[in-house]
Enzyme design. Sequence first.
Site, PDB file in Angstrom:
ATOM      1  N   CYS A 103      -6.167  -2.786   2.392  1.00 21.24           N
ATOM      2  CA  CYS A 103      -6.511  -2.356   3.818  1.00 21.24           C
ATOM      3  C   CYS A 103      -7.377  -2.816   4.237  1.00 21.24           C
ATOM      4  O   CYS A 103      -8.426  -3.592   3.570  1.00 21.24           O
ATOM      5  CB  CYS A 103      -5.552  -1.063   4.207  1.00 21.24           C
ATOM      6  SG  CYS A 103      -5.273  -1.653   6.015  1.00 21.24           S
ATOM      7  N   LYS A 119      -8.365   5.146  -2.343  1.00 28.12           N
ATOM      8  CA  LYS A 119      -8.690   4.364  -1.832  1.00 28.12           C
ATOM      9  C   LYS A 119      -9.939   5.246  -1.265  1.00 28.12           C
ATOM     10  O   LYS A 119     -10.670   6.142  -1.111  1.00 28.12           O
ATOM     11  CB  LYS A 119      -8.008   4.111  -0.513  1.00 28.12           C
ATOM     12  CG  LYS A 119      -7.950   3.722   1.010  1.00 28.12           C
ATOM     13  CD  LYS A 119      -7.276   3.592   1.932  1.00 28.12           C
ATOM     14  CE  LYS A 119      -7.424   2.712   2.927  1.00 28.12           C
ATOM     15  NZ  LYS A 119      -6.455   2.655   4.179  1.00 28.12           N
ATOM     16  N   GLU A 136       0.953  -1.400  -0.071  1.00 32.84           N
ATOM     17  CA  GLU A 136      -0.073   0.400  -0.067  1.00 32.84           C
ATOM     18  C   GLU A 136       0.739   0.963  -0.058  1.00 32.84           C
ATOM     19  O   GLU A 136       2.137   1.358   0.745  1.00 32.84           O
ATOM     20  CB  GLU A 136      -1.128  -0.237   1.076  1.00 32.84           C
ATOM     21  CG  GLU A 136      -2.276   1.113   1.334  1.00 32.84           C
ATOM     22  CD  GLU A 136      -2.661   0.841   2.422  1.00 32.84           C
ATOM     23  OE1 GLU A 136      -3.868   1.781   2.607  1.00 32.84           O
ATOM     24  OE2 GLU A 136      -2.693  -0.051   3.511  1.00 32.84           O
TER      25      GLU A 136
END
Length: 340
Positions: free
Chosen positions: A163, A129, A47
Amino acid sequence: MSDQRVIRAAAVQIAPDFERPGGTLDRVCAAIDEAASKGVQLIVFPETFVPYYPYFSFVRPPVASGADHMRLYEQAVVVPGPVTHAVSERARRHAMVVVLGVNERDHGSLYNTQLVFDIDGCQVLKRRKITPTFHERMIWGQGDAAGLKVARTGIARVGALACWEHYNPLARYALMTQHEEIHCSQFPGSLVGPIFAEQIEVTIRHHALESGCFVVNSTGWLSDAQIESVTTDPKLQKALRGGCMTAIVSPEGQHLAEPLREGEGMVVADLDMALITKRKRMMDSVGHYARPELLSLAINDRPAMPVVPMSMSFERAGADVAPEIISGGQDECQHEPVAG
């Protein structure tokens, strides 16, 4: 006829370069070259690996993070730009799908962004995200559902989440309905401790089972010296150790290679795509095991825009800008994401 494809995948666990601007990109290119020597066709990095995950935001208050936040802005990735050009060239050279996490800078804002490059070097997906987690909200802006797409690459249908997006079941379901074959997940690693590694393992194995796809998961790693450079407080340093679970999981929830829980390295495994049908024959959660007349998902997949010109309808505006927002500009060649 059964699916005859066997795809060699790699999940990378390496440390970023905190000291030298451009150093992490060099590490990315070196890892791609190493993977190519092993016959890898798809590689996944951690990430926001380029230039680095903002670990400082986890252990310091905002008032003490200004200089580090500004430094992250200065080294962040513009899409398209020199970083994407370099990765695109490496992907093309080795005919490899590359999934890379970056800190993307879009004018005055930073985003947690996932990029997918196809075997011909084309950037086929850019997504942000949706909701940064906890401390991350001081660093990144929010993404939208325009990027919740599965990309049809030269080897397979590839989806990605970052995540704790995996704790949003609707985001995962959005990709499942597009029949992703390889799910590329990214976590920061070197965070929270062993409990985080256990949680990651549960998460990726569950998604593999529920979606009937392969999961290639990459977590980052920090050396002791890097941890000490983030904070000199021994108690806070504990929060930057452990939490690594770089792994490759089959549609049946099985590890296909020994996962990497500490140190640097590369997990490599062969993905027998016939296992997808073997799993979905029993349980296809978006097909014969679904009940859309009872339960269904509504997605607002229009790009979130601060201005909608009155000269065009809202629908028209969304259609016109969606390809650019998803793929990040016209400098890189593009493929269409999978629509359904």
